[in-house]
Design a protein around this motif. Structure first.
Motif, PDB file in Angstrom:
ATOM      1  N   ASP A 175      -7.377  -6.272  -0.648  1.00  0.00           N
ATOM      2  CA  ASP A 175      -8.071  -4.955  -0.930  1.00  0.00           C
ATOM      3  C   ASP A 175      -9.701  -5.354  -0.269  1.00  0.00           C
ATOM      4  O   ASP A 175     -10.137  -4.306   0.193  1.00  0.00           O
ATOM      5  N   ARG A 179     -11.363  -2.972   2.774  1.00  0.00           N
ATOM      6  CA  ARG A 179     -12.706  -2.283   2.485  1.00  0.00           C
ATOM      7  C   ARG A 179     -13.635  -2.776   3.457  1.00  0.00           C
ATOM      8  O   ARG A 179     -14.551  -1.935   4.258  1.00  0.00           O
ATOM      9  N   VAL A 185     -14.205   2.857   0.812  1.00  0.00           N
ATOM     10  CA  VAL A 185     -13.805   2.215  -0.490  1.00  0.00           C
ATOM     11  C   VAL A 185     -12.536   2.529  -1.190  1.00  0.00           C
ATOM     12  O   VAL A 185     -11.889   1.719  -1.682  1.00  0.00           O
ATOM     13  N   ASN A 186     -12.473   3.816  -0.871  1.00  0.00           N
ATOM     14  CA  ASN A 186     -11.155   4.479  -1.468  1.00  0.00           C
ATOM     15  C   ASN A 186      -9.954   3.610  -0.817  1.00  0.00           C
ATOM     16  O   ASN A 186      -9.765   3.733   0.469  1.00  0.00           O
ATOM     17  N   LEU A 187      -9.002   2.841  -1.417  1.00  0.00           N
ATOM     18  CA  LEU A 187      -7.999   2.024  -0.781  1.00  0.00           C
ATOM     19  C   LEU A 187      -6.938   2.950   0.022  1.00  0.00           C
ATOM     20  O   LEU A 187      -6.406   2.483   1.029  1.00  0.00           O
ATOM     21  N   THR A 188      -6.700   4.223  -0.682  1.00  0.00           N
ATOM     22  CA  THR A 188      -5.838   5.039  -0.066  1.00  0.00           C
ATOM     23  C   THR A 188      -6.271   5.493   1.373  1.00  0.00           C
ATOM     24  O   THR A 188      -5.347   5.536   2.228  1.00  0.00           O
ATOM     25  N   LYS A 189      -7.395   5.916   1.477  1.00  0.00           N
ATOM     26  CA  LYS A 189      -8.353   6.310   2.462  1.00  0.00           C
ATOM     27  C   LYS A 189      -8.292   5.321   3.463  1.00  0.00           C
ATOM     28  O   LYS A 189      -7.817   5.484   4.618  1.00  0.00           O
ATOM     29  N   LYS A 206      -2.965  -6.755  -3.862  1.00  0.00           N
ATOM     30  CA  LYS A 206      -4.263  -6.572  -4.622  1.00  0.00           C
ATOM     31  C   LYS A 206      -4.234  -7.507  -5.838  1.00  0.00           C
ATOM     32  O   LYS A 206      -4.784  -7.701  -6.876  1.00  0.00           O
ATOM     33  N   HIS A 209      -3.463  -7.032  -9.491  1.00  0.00           N
ATOM     34  CA  HIS A 209      -3.288  -5.639  -9.457  1.00  0.00           C
ATOM     35  C   HIS A 209      -1.926  -5.136  -8.799  1.00  0.00           C
ATOM     36  O   HIS A 209      -1.677  -4.011  -8.495  1.00  0.00           O
ATOM     37  N   SER A 218       1.142   8.377   3.758  1.00  0.00           N
ATOM     38  CA  SER A 218       1.037   8.313   2.449  1.00  0.00           C
ATOM     39  C   SER A 218       1.491   7.086   1.985  1.00  0.00           C
ATOM     40  O   SER A 218       2.174   6.386   2.565  1.00  0.00           O
ATOM     41  N   THR A 219       0.973   6.829   0.612  1.00  0.00           N
ATOM     42  CA  THR A 219       1.456   5.526   0.021  1.00  0.00           C
ATOM     43  C   THR A 219       2.922   5.675  -0.371  1.00  0.00           C
ATOM     44  O   THR A 219       3.243   6.599  -1.092  1.00  0.00           O
ATOM     45  N   CYS A 220       3.832   4.976   0.278  1.00  0.00           N
ATOM     46  CA  CYS A 220       5.129   5.071  -0.122  1.00  0.00           C
ATOM     47  C   CYS A 220       5.699   4.253  -1.187  1.00  0.00           C
ATOM     48  O   CYS A 220       6.800   4.355  -1.556  1.00  0.00           O
ATOM     49  N   PHE A 221       4.955   3.164  -1.638  1.00  0.00           N
ATOM     50  CA  PHE A 221       5.557   2.360  -2.535  1.00  0.00           C
ATOM     51  C   PHE A 221       4.336   1.455  -3.471  1.00  0.00           C
ATOM     52  O   PHE A 221       3.399   1.050  -2.491  1.00  0.00           O
ATOM     53  N   SER A 222       4.394   1.610  -4.558  1.00  0.00           N
ATOM     54  CA  SER A 222       3.241   0.702  -5.251  1.00  0.00           C
ATOM     55  C   SER A 222       4.042  -0.291  -6.173  1.00  0.00           C
ATOM     56  O   SER A 222       4.948   0.160  -6.851  1.00  0.00           O
TER      57      SER A 222
END
Lengths: 309, 309
Positions: A175, A179, A185-189, A206, A209, A218-222
């Protein structure tokens, strides 16, 4: 299970580490070492790296005992092995480097043995991005290529780094590095910005985390992290993650989204074991049933039912 | 669906907030407000709080339009409503407070109307822990009690705070507060320390990194955060989380682990909507189908298959 092996290129080191739990002196380390051993729980591995004459032969014997082909591990006569020394404090997410002695790693030029060039699954661990590019040039048959990097190359060779990212399928990045690389800062962006460089998958590590995979806009998996009430030594966690991922994916018949998700969980699994002891000590006694149990634990802690209908 | 309602005690405020996305001036805010409106998407809510004569009647009308019983919302003649002003920068995880004018909230003594005292589901939002204890004394029929707090009380009234924690079923706390309270960096270990005080469930809110629930000597559930590529205003996210949790759990026939996990996901869902606009603006146009869709998204992004057999 297919017969794919994983080719891993990167550092092999002797690390001196101090954490709140204790110390390790000139213990086996290096990104290629952690990732190769993690991958070896799933697939055969071929390692490319360099060590000095001081590198204990017991370490090479250990790698070979894990089914790792060490033909690509150069031993430089009279040379000294790459040595890193650092400490971890507080939340253990950031190492404080005390010493970096590149030694033989300074002049590392990864040359692939002929028997390596047909590799289909390739992990370029953290090395100079210009060398990562030269490795890619030698691998016309690669089916899945992945890379990792570090803050040093993000600030020092950003253009070469972006070129590597544009040529691989998977970018592993933590992470803080994400950045730093994007200025976002926004991790998705920020993940979307790396994704636009070309890789199919951006996997953000992360630490405590968990990890997040970005693909297809898009975020496909968390993925959750495994809850540990003690981290003994975080060194090599990210490399173990990448190695577990690569080792598993090399066993699958197709690079489907479902297989990639499982690979992320196996990566998380291997990383969670690795931090439970210094150096590669936890891997030395790790068993397949333990990996299976922890995979199931990962499934259990994130499970929730469907909505009420 | 059962007939349980949720009793919520806490601040009702007018907030002035500045974020990289814009500003809101004296907009509806307060922990009890966010949590009550979030809960109202699932259950009837009874709110206990205090405002001044300057509190716009349209805000009370909005709360009532959400089925929130405002009999317990005192309006102090001639008084001024609690006002908070703050800014968010960088990773938006930490507010910089510019002004805190307690006004009528300074002398807030939560008195429960007779019709409130049979409440079974109780959320004590962030207020003086001594007041939280007085509220608990008035609720002999409570079936599930939960509390939240903040850094101010952790440093200022740690003993009273620990007594509240020992008397409730659920402690909501964010990661920074958890570390402050316990002096322990590792979140799993720190959660265990709070769990030992008495609550059955410790739910750690980690903002962009999701939430983790600790129970029965281990982490029993890890929830992802919803990946947003833009956070407009993080104010009230934690309160929306707690409200969504409480609102959902009040509809369930039993406090089973499965229902608690779902409540955490509904809490995450409501929090993720809340941060997509200033004040409670996103909630004003939020629909049940949107909540259902996002719950399914949460399911989708954490799904992975069983191990190969």
């Amino acid at each position: 299970m297919s017969e794919g092996h994983v080719l891993i290129v990167g550092s092999v080191a002797l690390d001196s580490v101090k954490t709140p739990s204790g110390t390790a002196e000139r213990a086996l380390g290096g990104a290629a070492t952690y990732s190769s051993v993690a991958a070896s729980f799933f697939s055969p591995v071929k390692i490319v790296g360099v060590v000095g004459e001081d590198f204990p032969t017991e370490h090479i014997a250990f790698l070979e005992s894990r089914g790792i082909d060490t033909e690509g591990l150069q031993v430089v006569p009279g040379g000294k092995t790459f040595h890193w020394a650092g400490t971890y404090e507080g939340d253990m997410n950031q190492a404080n480097t005390l010493a970096t002695e590149l030694n033989v790693f300074q002049d590392f030029r990864p040359e692939l043995p002929e028997s390596y060039t047909s590799s289909e699954f390739v992990f370029l661990a953290n090395i100079d991005p210009e060398l990562q590019l030269k490795v890619l040039d030698q691998l016309p048959n690669a089916k899945l290529t992945a890379m990792d990097t570090m803050n040093f190359w993000i600030s020092g060779k950003p253009d070469a780094l972006r070129e590597v990212m544009s040529r691989v399928d998977v970018v592993f990045i933590n992470d803080a590095e994400l950045r730093q690389l994007t200025g976002t800062v926004n991790l998705t962006k920020a993940s979307a910005q790396v994704h636009e460089l070309g890789p199919k998958y951006v996997i953000v590590k992360k630490g405590e985390h968990g990890a997040v995979m970005y693909c297809d806009q898009s975020t496909c998996f968390s993925a959750a992290s495994y809850p540990l009430d003690e981290v003994i030594d975080p060194t090599g966690a990210g490399d173990s993650f990448a190695g577990g991922f690569m080792g598993y994916i090399a066993t699958t018949p197709a690079l489907t989204p479902d297989n990639l998700r499982k690979a992320v969980v196996y990566g998380s699994t291997l990383a969670s074991f690795n931090v439970q002891d210094f150096s590669l000590n936890r891997f030395k006694r790790l068993t397949k049933p333990e990996i299976a149990d922890r995979y199931e634990e990962f499934k259990r802690i994130v499970f929730f039912e469907e909505m009420d209908s």
